[in-house]
Design an enzyme around this catalytic site. Structure first.
Site, PDB file in Angstrom:
ATOM      1  N   ALA A 188       0.815  -1.211   0.000  1.00 43.43           N
ATOM      2  CA  ALA A 188       0.000   0.000   0.000  1.00 43.43           C
ATOM      3  C   ALA A 188       0.850   1.262   0.000  1.00 43.43           C
ATOM      4  CB  ALA A 188      -0.922  -0.001   1.207  1.00 43.43           C
ATOM      5  N   THR A 189       2.006   1.208   0.649  1.00 44.61           N
ATOM      6  CA  THR A 189       2.871   2.396   0.679  1.00 44.61           C
ATOM      7  C   THR A 189       3.233   2.800  -0.743  1.00 44.61           C
ATOM      8  OG1 THR A 189       3.718   1.811   2.851  1.00 44.61           O
ATOM      9  CG2 THR A 189       5.090   3.289   1.520  1.00 44.61           C
ATOM     10  N   ASN A 244      -6.486   3.494  10.415  1.00 43.94           N
ATOM     11  CA  ASN A 244      -5.706   2.382  10.973  1.00 43.94           C
ATOM     12  C   ASN A 244      -5.499   2.492  12.475  1.00 43.94           C
ATOM     13  OD1 ASN A 244      -4.162   4.553   9.541  1.00 43.94           O
ATOM     14  ND2 ASN A 244      -2.532   3.754  10.850  1.00 43.94           N
ATOM     15  N   GLN A 302      -7.440  -0.814   5.451  1.00 42.11           N
ATOM     16  CA  GLN A 302      -8.084  -1.374   6.647  1.00 42.11           C
ATOM     17  C   GLN A 302      -9.567  -1.662   6.411  1.00 42.11           C
ATOM     18  OE1 GLN A 302      -6.399  -2.351   9.252  1.00 42.11           O
ATOM     19  NE2 GLN A 302      -4.468  -1.241   9.066  1.00 42.11           N
ATOM     20  N   SER A 329      -3.894  -3.713   0.319  1.00 40.84           N
ATOM     21  CA  SER A 329      -2.652  -4.387   0.727  1.00 40.84           C
ATOM     22  C   SER A 329      -2.966  -5.813   1.145  1.00 40.84           C
ATOM     23  CB  SER A 329      -2.035  -3.618   1.898  1.00 40.84           C
ATOM     24  OG  SER A 329      -0.860  -4.240   2.333  1.00 40.84           O
ATOM     25  N   HIS A 357      -1.006  -8.019   3.219  1.00 36.90           N
ATOM     26  CA  HIS A 357      -0.630  -8.620   4.508  1.00 36.90           C
ATOM     27  C   HIS A 357      -1.556  -8.250   5.650  1.00 36.90           C
ATOM     28  CE1 HIS A 357       1.639  -5.177   6.505  1.00 36.90           C
ATOM     29  NE2 HIS A 357       1.542  -4.725   5.282  1.00 36.90           N
ATOM     30  N   THR A 414      10.093  -7.272 -12.541  1.00 38.18           N
ATOM     31  CA  THR A 414       9.483  -8.601 -12.698  1.00 38.18           C
ATOM     32  C   THR A 414       8.370  -8.782 -11.674  1.00 38.18           C
ATOM     33  OG1 THR A 414      11.573  -9.468 -13.488  1.00 38.18           O
ATOM     34  CG2 THR A 414       9.970 -11.090 -12.692  1.00 38.18           C
ATOM     35  N   CYS A 435       3.577   1.899  11.974  1.00 35.42           N
ATOM     36  CA  CYS A 435       4.501   2.636  11.106  1.00 35.42           C
ATOM     37  C   CYS A 435       4.977   3.922  11.749  1.00 35.42           C
ATOM     38  CB  CYS A 435       3.826   2.979   9.784  1.00 35.42           C
ATOM     39  SG  CYS A 435       3.180   1.556   8.966  1.00 35.42           S
TER      40      CYS A 435
END
Ligand code: PMP
Length: 379
Positions: A70-71, A147, A177, A197, A199, A235, A322
């Site tokens: 997401a960043t 978040n 989120q 995202s 994860h 890639t 973060c």
């Protein structure tokens, strides 16, 4: 171990891990290769995009760009807006650092950026939003679910206000989120760009995506071999892409029943927190995502409590992972939370397997930790 920091990341699911391994070991070919095995993977990536668009409720002519997370998606959107010739952009004041710090950076470099306030409930202050929505605004970025507090912004309403004012405004939302936690229907929300995202929803780390509505012009950040239709060279991270697809399908197909279950856990946790004999502020209200509870104990250092719980094998967060090493708290301060609570702000966040009994364990240890802390510090 009791892991109550799922807004920071989640454990990969068995389903996603199986797919990850298959594409790492059996179908590891480069999608840009000319031989059939490579071409097949290239086609699989196109199919994965269509599957994700479908699950998001988007149109098949829209686009998905896979990124490293997401960043990167957020950076790509905002930097692209700057490259496309910005007039004025609006950002929510409570955005994740991967949006907020990029916006600040542009502001420091002379771009016309305004931050929209949030209310005491943690959602966008609509009056302030309307005030700042002037005729020179051509880009808006407002997150779907916060978040730190779980506050849910009324994205559909915000998009409608903006597009009725000027249909050419491009609207981006960070949905990290929200996806898999509350129902997300991209078409209904009306957004032009949407960040997701892997994860956070039991997929692998290092993979995310950007939804791009057909007709929206986005510029690449990474140049090179021209992958992703020249929009994101490098890639493709194929094991992660296919595991991410699996994670999205699993999370979204269970979103409603998990929401109901976790809402019960959330209610129980909030009642228990409020019943403790301490001065506690709940910073997440009943309209927030049930997966996140932000709370704070007056005049106490969050980090000390966090470490005391860690000693008991319970992992929780303080604000956003973060930005956890930064002093103060932009989000809570913008909600006018009293200073005495800011240093003691903690966050517990659930996954779909979190139970009432987990909450009992957490509350018992939290209560013990606070009482030891108070004894030792005379606070
Ligand atoms: N946006 C929000 C709302 C988040 O919660 C996070 C993760 N903390 C991110 C963006 C960044 O996600 P990633 O780790 O995929 O870069």
């Amino acid at each position: 171990m009791l892991f109550l920091d799922n807004a920071s990341t989640t454990k990969i699911s068995d389903n996603a891990l199986k797919v990850y391994n298959e594409y790492s070991c059996d179908y590891y070919f480069n999608p840009s290769a000319l031989y059939m095995k490579g071409a097949k993977i290239h086609q699989d990536i196109q199919n994965a995009k269509q599957d994700i668009l479908k699950v998001l409720g988007a149109n098949k002519f829209d686009n998905i760009i896979f990124t490293s997370g997401a960043t990167e998606s957020n950076n790509m959107v905002i930097q692209s807006f700057a490259k496309n010739g910005s007039k004025k952009a609006l950002f929510g004041i409570s955005e994740h650092p991967s949006v907020y710090n990029v916006a600040k950076h542009l502001q420091d470099n002379g771009y016309n950026i305004e931050f929209v306030n949030i209310t005491d409930k943690g959602t966008i202050d609509i009056e302030d939003y309307k005030r700042k929505l002037t005729s020179d605004v051509n880009f808006i970025s407002i997150m779907h679910v916060n978040n730190e507090t779980g506050a849910i912004n009324p994205i559909k309403e915000l998009v409608n206000i903006a597009k009725n004012f000027n249909k050419n405004i491009v609207f981006h939302s960070d949905g990290v989120q929200a996806l898999g936690k509350i129902s997300v229907d991209i078409e209904d929300l009306g957004v032009d760009l949407y960040t997701i995202s892997s994860h956070k929803i039991y997929g692998p780390k290092g993979i995310g995506a950007l939804f791009v509505k057909k007709g929206i012009n986005i510029k690449p950040m990474l140049l090179g071999g021209g992958q992703e239709n020249n929009l994101r060279s490098g890639t493709e991270n194929t094991p992660a892409i296919f595991a991410f697809r699996q994670a999205i399908i699993d999370a979204v197909s269970n979103v409603d029943n998990h929401f109901l279950e976790i809402s019960k856990v959330n209610r129980y946790a909030k009642d228990k927190l409020l019943s403790l004999p301490y001065d506690i502020s709940l910073n997440s209200n009943d309209m927030c995502s049930p997966y996140i509870i932000s709370f704070a104990v007056a005049n106490l250092r969050a980090e000390t409590i966090l470490r005391m719980l860690e000693d008991k094998d319970i992992l929780i967060g303080n604000g956003s992972a973060c930005s956890s090493k930064k002093k103060g708290n932009r989000v809570l301060s913008s909600m006018n939370i009293a200073d005495k609570y800011i240093e003691g702000a903690l966050r517990i966040s659930f996954n779909y397997t979190t139970t009432i009994s987990d909450i009992d364990t957490f509350i018992a240890e939290l209560s013990r930790a606070i009482s030891v802390y108070k004894e030792n510090t005379n606070r």
